[in-house]
Design a protein around this motif. Structure first.
Motif, PDB file in Angstrom:
ATOM      1  N   ASP A 115       0.827  -1.209   0.000  1.00 36.85           N
ATOM      2  CA  ASP A 115       0.000   0.000   0.000  1.00 36.85           C
ATOM      3  C   ASP A 115       0.858   1.254   0.000  1.00 36.85           C
ATOM      4  OD1 ASP A 115      -2.277  -1.593   0.034  1.00 36.85           O
ATOM      5  OD2 ASP A 115      -2.688  -1.276   2.172  1.00 36.85           O
ATOM      6  N   ARG A 116       1.884   1.273   0.826  1.00 38.09           N
ATOM      7  CA  ARG A 116       2.764   2.445   0.907  1.00 38.09           C
ATOM      8  C   ARG A 116       3.557   2.651  -0.376  1.00 38.09           C
ATOM      9  NH1 ARG A 116       3.948   4.616   5.892  1.00 38.09           N
ATOM     10  NH2 ARG A 116       4.702   6.296   4.569  1.00 38.09           N
ATOM     11  N   LEU A 117       3.965   1.566  -1.014  1.00 33.90           N
ATOM     12  CA  LEU A 117       4.739   1.679  -2.258  1.00 33.90           C
ATOM     13  C   LEU A 117       3.905   2.302  -3.385  1.00 33.90           C
ATOM     14  CD1 LEU A 117       6.840  -1.592  -2.317  1.00 33.90           C
ATOM     15  CD2 LEU A 117       7.692   0.753  -2.087  1.00 33.90           C
ATOM     16  N   ARG A 118       2.602   2.127  -3.344  1.00 29.97           N
ATOM     17  CA  ARG A 118       1.744   2.755  -4.357  1.00 29.97           C
ATOM     18  C   ARG A 118       1.860   4.275  -4.318  1.00 29.97           C
ATOM     19  NH1 ARG A 118      -1.862  -1.041  -2.413  1.00 29.97           N
ATOM     20  NH2 ARG A 118      -1.983  -2.857  -3.750  1.00 29.97           N
ATOM     21  N   GLU A 119       2.226   4.800  -3.173  1.00 27.88           N
ATOM     22  CA  GLU A 119       2.376   6.246  -2.986  1.00 27.88           C
ATOM     23  C   GLU A 119       3.772   6.743  -3.348  1.00 27.88           C
ATOM     24  OE1 GLU A 119       1.342   6.899   1.102  1.00 27.88           O
ATOM     25  OE2 GLU A 119      -0.523   5.754   0.904  1.00 27.88           O
ATOM     26  N   LEU A 120       4.680   5.820  -3.690  1.00 28.17           N
ATOM     27  CA  LEU A 120       6.069   6.176  -3.978  1.00 28.17           C
ATOM     28  C   LEU A 120       6.491   5.606  -5.335  1.00 28.17           C
ATOM     29  CD1 LEU A 120       7.739   5.596  -0.509  1.00 28.17           C
ATOM     30  CD2 LEU A 120       7.601   7.770  -1.731  1.00 28.17           C
ATOM     31  N   PRO A 121       6.125   6.270  -6.418  1.00 32.41           N
ATOM     32  CA  PRO A 121       6.488   5.766  -7.747  1.00 32.41           C
ATOM     33  C   PRO A 121       7.996   5.560  -7.874  1.00 32.41           C
ATOM     34  CG  PRO A 121       4.978   7.620  -7.918  1.00 32.41           C
ATOM     35  CD  PRO A 121       5.376   7.522  -6.476  1.00 32.41           C
ATOM     36  N   GLY A 122       8.371   4.447  -8.487  1.00 29.75           N
ATOM     37  CA  GLY A 122       9.786   4.145  -8.712  1.00 29.75           C
ATOM     38  C   GLY A 122      10.427   3.332  -7.611  1.00 29.75           C
ATOM     39  N   TRP A 123       9.795   3.258  -6.452  1.00 30.38           N
ATOM     40  CA  TRP A 123      10.314   2.468  -5.338  1.00 30.38           C
ATOM     41  C   TRP A 123       9.769   1.054  -5.440  1.00 30.38           C
ATOM     42  CZ3 TRP A 123      13.647   3.961  -1.368  1.00 30.38           C
ATOM     43  CH2 TRP A 123      14.017   5.305  -1.381  1.00 30.38           C
ATOM     44  N   SER A 124      10.553   0.081  -4.982  1.00 27.77           N
ATOM     45  CA  SER A 124      10.141  -1.311  -5.021  1.00 27.77           C
ATOM     46  C   SER A 124      10.537  -2.003  -3.723  1.00 27.77           C
ATOM     47  CB  SER A 124      10.756  -2.031  -6.219  1.00 27.77           C
ATOM     48  OG  SER A 124      12.173  -2.023  -6.113  1.00 27.77           O
ATOM     49  N   PHE A 125      10.067  -3.223  -3.567  1.00 32.99           N
ATOM     50  CA  PHE A 125      10.363  -4.030  -2.385  1.00 32.99           C
ATOM     51  C   PHE A 125      11.023  -5.310  -2.845  1.00 32.99           C
ATOM     52  CE2 PHE A 125       8.941  -7.397   0.613  1.00 32.99           C
ATOM     53  CZ  PHE A 125       9.567  -6.924   1.750  1.00 32.99           C
ATOM     54  N   GLU A 126      12.175  -5.605  -2.228  1.00 29.50           N
ATOM     55  CA  GLU A 126      12.925  -6.813  -2.591  1.00 29.50           C
ATOM     56  C   GLU A 126      13.813  -7.201  -1.416  1.00 29.50           C
ATOM     57  OE1 GLU A 126      16.602  -7.441  -5.606  1.00 29.50           O
ATOM     58  OE2 GLU A 126      14.835  -6.477  -6.462  1.00 29.50           O
ATOM     59  N   ARG A 183      13.860  -5.742   8.768  1.00 26.88           N
ATOM     60  CA  ARG A 183      12.573  -5.680   8.080  1.00 26.88           C
ATOM     61  C   ARG A 183      12.225  -4.224   7.797  1.00 26.88           C
ATOM     62  NH1 ARG A 183       8.913  -9.602  10.083  1.00 26.88           N
ATOM     63  NH2 ARG A 183       7.543  -8.878   8.403  1.00 26.88           N
ATOM     64  N   VAL A 184      11.232  -4.010   6.972  1.00 32.44           N
ATOM     65  CA  VAL A 184      10.800  -2.661   6.597  1.00 32.44           C
ATOM     66  C   VAL A 184       9.822  -2.126   7.640  1.00 32.44           C
ATOM     67  CG1 VAL A 184       9.574  -1.302   4.855  1.00 32.44           C
ATOM     68  CG2 VAL A 184      11.197  -3.070   4.147  1.00 32.44           C
ATOM     69  N   THR A 185      10.052  -0.869   8.043  1.00 29.42           N
ATOM     70  CA  THR A 185       9.221  -0.207   9.047  1.00 29.42           C
ATOM     71  C   THR A 185       8.776   1.158   8.534  1.00 29.42           C
ATOM     72  OG1 THR A 185      11.015   0.982  10.144  1.00 29.42           O
ATOM     73  CG2 THR A 185      10.598  -1.294  10.887  1.00 29.42           C
ATOM     74  N   GLU A 186       8.001   1.821   9.363  1.00 28.74           N
ATOM     75  CA  GLU A 186       7.554   3.179   9.045  1.00 28.74           C
ATOM     76  C   GLU A 186       8.747   4.121   8.867  1.00 28.74           C
ATOM     77  OE1 GLU A 186       5.344   6.148   7.912  1.00 28.74           O
ATOM     78  OE2 GLU A 186       4.475   4.176   8.303  1.00 28.74           O
ATOM     79  N   LYS A 187       9.814   3.910   9.616  1.00 28.40           N
ATOM     80  CA  LYS A 187      11.001   4.762   9.491  1.00 28.40           C
ATOM     81  C   LYS A 187      11.575   4.714   8.073  1.00 28.40           C
ATOM     82  CE  LYS A 187      13.656   3.151  12.711  1.00 28.40           C
ATOM     83  NZ  LYS A 187      14.672   2.937  13.743  1.00 28.40           N
ATOM     84  N   ASP A 188      11.527   3.543   7.444  1.00 30.17           N
ATOM     85  CA  ASP A 188      12.050   3.409   6.090  1.00 30.17           C
ATOM     86  C   ASP A 188      11.224   4.223   5.103  1.00 30.17           C
ATOM     87  OD1 ASP A 188      14.023   1.498   6.963  1.00 30.17           O
ATOM     88  OD2 ASP A 188      12.353   0.096   7.154  1.00 30.17           O
ATOM     89  N   PHE A 189       9.912   4.191   5.289  1.00 26.01           N
ATOM     90  CA  PHE A 189       9.052   4.975   4.403  1.00 26.01           C
ATOM     91  C   PHE A 189       9.175   6.468   4.667  1.00 26.01           C
ATOM     92  CE2 PHE A 189       7.156   0.901   3.426  1.00 26.01           C
ATOM     93  CZ  PHE A 189       6.994   1.036   2.049  1.00 26.01           C
ATOM     94  N   ALA A 190       9.408   6.858   5.909  1.00 29.00           N
ATOM     95  CA  ALA A 190       9.632   8.281   6.202  1.00 29.00           C
ATOM     96  C   ALA A 190      10.866   8.773   5.445  1.00 29.00           C
ATOM     97  CB  ALA A 190       9.789   8.487   7.703  1.00 29.00           C
ATOM     98  N   LEU A 191      11.922   7.980   5.442  1.00 22.38           N
ATOM     99  CA  LEU A 191      13.125   8.350   4.699  1.00 22.38           C
ATOM    100  C   LEU A 191      12.846   8.375   3.202  1.00 22.38           C
ATOM    101  CD1 LEU A 191      16.121   8.982   4.391  1.00 22.38           C
ATOM    102  CD2 LEU A 191      16.583   6.527   4.606  1.00 22.38           C
ATOM    103  N   ALA A 192      12.186   7.342   2.692  1.00 25.47           N
ATOM    104  CA  ALA A 192      11.893   7.271   1.262  1.00 25.47           C
ATOM    105  C   ALA A 192      11.060   8.472   0.802  1.00 25.47           C
ATOM    106  CB  ALA A 192      11.173   5.969   0.941  1.00 25.47           C
TER     107      ALA A 192
END
Length: 101
Positions: free
Chosen positions: A13-24, A79-88
Motif C-alpha cells: 500500500d505504501r509503495l503505491r504512494e512512492l512511484p519508482g520504489w520497489s520491495f525486494e 525488516r521494513v518499518t515506518e522509518k524506512d518509508f519516512a526516509l523514502a
C-alpha cells in the motif's frame, strides 16, 4: 525501542504512494538517474543530511550518473518499518530538485 515491521500489505500500500520504489529482499529500493556525476554526488550529500536528521540511514550507492538507495530497519530485524518509508518520502520529495528521475 525497536521499530515494528510492516506487513506485506502495508508495504504494498505504501509503495503505491512512492512511484519508482520497489520491495525486494526485505528492503525498499530506488535507483535515481541524474544528469552527471556531480549531480549524483550532490544528491547523495543531500540524502545524507536527511538521514542524519531522521537518525535513520540507508545503503547508498553512487554511480557516475546514478544513486541507488536500499533501506530497512536493523532494529526490526532487517525488516521494513515506518522509518524506512519516512526516509523514502523525504528522498522522493527532494530528488526532483537535483534533476533526478
Amino acid at each position: 525501542m525497536a521499530s515494528e515491521p510492516l506487513s506485506q500489505k502495508e508495504i504494498e500500500d505504501r509503495l503505491r504512494e512512492l512511484p519508482g520504489w520497489s520491495f525486494e529482499d526485505d528492503r525498499i529500493l530506488r535507483t535515481y538517474r541524474l544528469g552527471g556525476h556531480r549531480a549524483a554526488a550532490a544528491l547523495v550529500v543531500h540524502i545524507s543530511v536527511v538521514q542524519d536528521e531522521l537518525n535513520h540511514h540507508s545503503d547508498l550507492t553512487l554511480g557516475y550518473d546514478t544513486v541507488r538507495l536500499s533501506v530497512n530497519s536493523h532494529d526490526a530485524g532487517g525488516r521494513v518499518t515506518e522509518k524506512d518509508f519516512a526516509l523514502a518520502e523525504r528522498v522522493a520529495a527532494l530528488a526532483p530538485a537535483h534533476g533526478a528521475h
